[in-house]
Structures are given as structure tokens and as C-alpha cells.
Design a protein around this motif. Structure first.
Motif: not given
Length: 224
Positions: A4-12, A210-213
């Protein structure tokens, strides 16, 4: 199995640290049945490893407070480092036994992610078995520091894509008297953080059959 891939913006940093620990507990207990890779940038912050690092601050914490930069103690290995805008940070929450990887293998994999990401951007770098991280000649361009709890890794890597290096001049990074560089400095032109994210995601995908979702905080049952 897909990761699983969780992309976050600029975050503390502190917010993502809490999130990591929650995901580690859920992965260790089995409530979370897949590994998660978090990719993020942070506002400026210094973090300390298990070996400490306050002795490697060249400026006072009062000076840093005036700049709005905090100093945070963490559980990861290593010494002091800096995170900030323009630096791409990845936190892989990985059950190492299920991934069939030892700690040394995993650290080497993280170095490889940085080296391959840099290669895709046009920068030639290498890992180092003594001083872990990614290096361009004698200059450090990326750091690795992890912690393993109940068989699950967290913390991870930090790659200097396009940060302002001023804050590095206020510490001995990782407890060493070394030069720090960035992809932009090496290439002599602007580098897109979005492109760096795309390349790093592809390199992390190699860890999973199987890569990232891609997922969201809500998908993980997490809220700030």
C-alpha cells in the motif's frame, strides 16, 4: 501481494510519527494485512536517533526556536539529521519476516531505492556499508535510519532532492563532519519534486510481487 502506498503533502513530522506507530502496531497484530509505504515532505525539523545527537547541534536550541524549528527525539537508529521542504522522505512499514528480509538486507534495499531514484533523475550515487545512506563522491545526499518493533520496520529514508542546505550547516549530520549535497546541486538545474516522487514510488514497488496500490488516510482508517 500488493503493498500500500500513502502519499502525503507537506506534513508535520510529529503527526507522521504518530501515524507510523499506529500502523506498526496494526501490522504487527495482523489487523493491517499489508505493508505500507508513506511518502512525504516535512516542514523543517531536526530529529535525534537512538545514539542521540544534541551534541552535534552547532547552534543553540533557543536559536532554532526563534526559527520555528523543533528538535524531536525518535526511536530510529543513527544520530541527528534534518528534514524539510525539498527533501523526499519515505517511511516503509514492512513486516520483515513476511518480506523474507533481514535488517541489513532491508537497509541495503533502502539505499538502493535512493540510488536508483537518483539515477532516474540523472545523478550517479552509491550506498555505503560503513556510513549508511546514499553518497555522491564524499558528499552525502540521502540518509537511512530505521527501527524494528515486533518484526515490523518503521522510520526509513530521506533523500535530498531540492532542499535549502542552510539547516544542515547548523549540525554535524549523522554525527559526522561531512559535506551534504542535493540532486539539484549535482545537476545544476531545477528538479521536480513530483518527478522524484514518481521515480521513488516505482523503486519501492519492486519490493512487492504485485507492486503498490495507492490508498488514503481514510482507507487506512486513520484521521489526523
Amino acid at each position: 501481494m500488493k503493498g500500500l502506498l500513502l502519499e502525503l503533502p507537506l506534513t508535520a513530522y510529529e503527526e507522521v510519527h504518530v501515524l507510523q506507530k499506529r500502523l506498526v502496531a496494526e501490522r504487527a497484530s495482523g489487523r493491517l494485512d499489508r505493508d505500507v509505504v508513506i511518502i512525504v515532505e516535512h516542514p523543517a525539523v531536526y530529529t535525534l536517533g537512538k545514539r542521540g545527537g544534541r551534541e552535534n547541534l552547532i547552534v543553540s536550541e533557543a536559536f532554532l526556536a526563534e526559527k520555528g524549528i523543533s528538535v524531536v527525539q525518535t526511536e530510529r537508529g543513527g544520530n541527528i539529521t534534518w528534514h524539510g521542504p525539498g527533501q523526499l522522505v519515505a517511511y516503509p512499514i514492512v513486516h520483515l519476516e513476511k518480506a523474507r528480509m533481514g535488517v541489513a538486507d532491508f537497509v541495503e534495499f533502502l539505499e538502493g531505492v535512493m540510488v536508483k531514484t537518483l539515477a532516474s533523475l540523472g545523478v550517479t550515487a552509491r550506498g555505503d556499508e560503513v556510513n549508511r545512506g546514499a553518497w555522491v563522491g564524499a558528499a552525502k545526499i540521502g540518509s537511512v535510519g530505521i527501527r524494528v518493533t515486533e518484526g515490523v520496520s518503521f522510520h526509513g529514508l530521506a533523500l535530498n532532492v531540492a532542499p535549502d542546505l542552510t539547516c544542515f550547516s547548523w549540525i554535524n549530520p549523522c554525527g559526522l563532519t561531512i559535506s551534504i549535497t542535493t540532486a539539484e546541486k549535482e545537476l545544476g538545474h531545477k528538479v521536480s519534486m513530483e518527478m522524484a516522487r514518481v521515480e521513488m514510488k516505482q523503486k519501492f514497488a519492486d519490493l512487492f510481487s504485485d507492486g503498490l496500490s495507492e490508498v488514503t488516510l481514510a482507507d487506512l482508517g486513520c484521521e489526523w
